[in-house]
Design an enzyme around this catalytic site. Sequence first.
Site, PDB file in Angstrom:
ATOM      1  N   LYS A 120      45.573  23.590  24.798  1.00  0.00           N
ATOM      2  CA  LYS A 120      46.429  22.657  25.542  1.00  0.00           C
ATOM      3  C   LYS A 120      46.662  23.132  26.969  1.00  0.00           C
ATOM      4  O   LYS A 120      46.692  22.313  27.905  1.00  0.00           O
ATOM      5  CB  LYS A 120      47.775  22.498  24.819  1.00  0.00           C
ATOM      6  N   GLY A 149      46.642   8.750  15.829  1.00  0.00           N
ATOM      7  CA  GLY A 149      47.427   9.925  15.484  1.00  0.00           C
ATOM      8  C   GLY A 149      48.911   9.588  15.475  1.00  0.00           C
ATOM      9  O   GLY A 149      49.319   8.434  15.661  1.00  0.00           O
ATOM     10  N   GLY A 158      43.013   8.638  21.190  1.00  0.00           N
ATOM     11  CA  GLY A 158      43.670   9.242  20.040  1.00  0.00           C
ATOM     12  C   GLY A 158      44.760   8.349  19.490  1.00  0.00           C
ATOM     13  O   GLY A 158      45.828   8.804  19.062  1.00  0.00           O
ATOM     14  N   ILE A 169      51.567  10.512  17.548  1.00  0.00           N
ATOM     15  CA  ILE A 169      52.086  10.050  18.827  1.00  0.00           C
ATOM     16  C   ILE A 169      51.344   8.804  19.286  1.00  0.00           C
ATOM     17  O   ILE A 169      51.952   7.830  19.759  1.00  0.00           O
ATOM     18  CB  ILE A 169      51.999  11.161  19.893  1.00  0.00           C
ATOM     19  N   ASP A 210      33.700   9.266  20.211  1.00  0.00           N
ATOM     20  CA  ASP A 210      34.027  10.671  20.421  1.00  0.00           C
ATOM     21  C   ASP A 210      34.205  10.850  21.919  1.00  0.00           C
ATOM     22  O   ASP A 210      33.251  10.633  22.686  1.00  0.00           O
ATOM     23  CB  ASP A 210      32.896  11.561  19.893  1.00  0.00           C
ATOM     24  N   SER A 264      43.606  14.943  21.205  1.00  0.00           N
ATOM     25  CA  SER A 264      43.380  16.385  21.330  1.00  0.00           C
ATOM     26  C   SER A 264      43.387  16.972  19.930  1.00  0.00           C
ATOM     27  O   SER A 264      44.238  16.608  19.109  1.00  0.00           O
ATOM     28  CB  SER A 264      44.480  17.039  22.168  1.00  0.00           C
TER      29      SER A 264
END
Length: 344
Positions: free
Chosen positions: A178, A25, A22, A27, A76, A98
């Site tokens: 989460k 994104g 990820g 973060i 993915d 996420s």
Amino acid sequence: MATSTADEGKNKNHSKVVCVTGANGFIGSWLVHTLLNKGYTIHVTIFPGTDASHLTTTITNNNNPSGGAVKIFELDIQNSSDIHNAIKGCEGVFHVASPCTLETPKDPNLELLVPAMKGTLNVLEAAAKYKVKRVVLTSSISALVPNPSWSNSVPVDENSWTDLDYCKSRQEWYAISKTQAEKEAWKRAEESGVDLVTILPSTCLGSLLQPSLNASCAVLKQLLEGSKDTQECHWLGAVHVKDVANAQVLLYETPSASGRYLCTNGIYQYKDFAQVVSKLYPEFPVHRFEEETQPGLMYCKNAAKKLLDLGLEFTPIEDAIRDTVESLKAKGFLDKMECPNPTP
């Protein structure tokens, strides 16, 4: 030319390869930037077809004398073999990917629950197979709260777990995703012997490196635009995203680190945050909340004691707000407004 102590550390890190899932994104982008500055070589994963141009810019503009490199994997993480290819050869993994949305999903399982769980399990499986040094999982305060059974006389800490039944009754699907993902990660890590540490950031603010608007900065944007949403189930304080990135690396590099780490610059009511924003930006129609926005929430200045004890220093929340607002303006997400009653 002589090598400075700092450069020696960077050159040492250059031989270390880590994976960041990820990575494009909010973060993830800051984490890549931080790791590059420390000289790491990074395998970054991005979802196929998503914009990663800002990562290329980060790599190009990085003034890292050790020449830390980045290899991009479009994949993915729900595909087990794909994530294995990205993690193979890595000493450590930062699992950030996420699904996240402020909107109520039409299909919670398809959009949030399954991707979060399956992606996390695939990462843990690959980490076990390739015997990585440590996995740093980016969880969320949404895995801590809401928890109605938590005592009002005790500040929320890493011992709290979000109440899944309560969330289901409120259709708080992100919190469920989460919480389930982190719980399953701990179970799988124990079974496979993976060294796992989790970090639970509060609402992340700061300059946007990515081209799109992320959910946490959207909270501030909506507040500035007059939203009266109390963030009742989604608030436990705020933190600068660069502090989160520094904390992630700190947890990876500190052998004694273990367990869960709350990452927030204090615990306080959302109404108090709104008041700070209103004082900093009086030209915006920020709503003033009269009642408690998080009923019974106990204040705690040093809520992230575990990270503070490791030496992490937090950016003042006022600076985090300013950085976010200026970035939102620069990227066209927030209209500049004229103050109705300018002060002389």
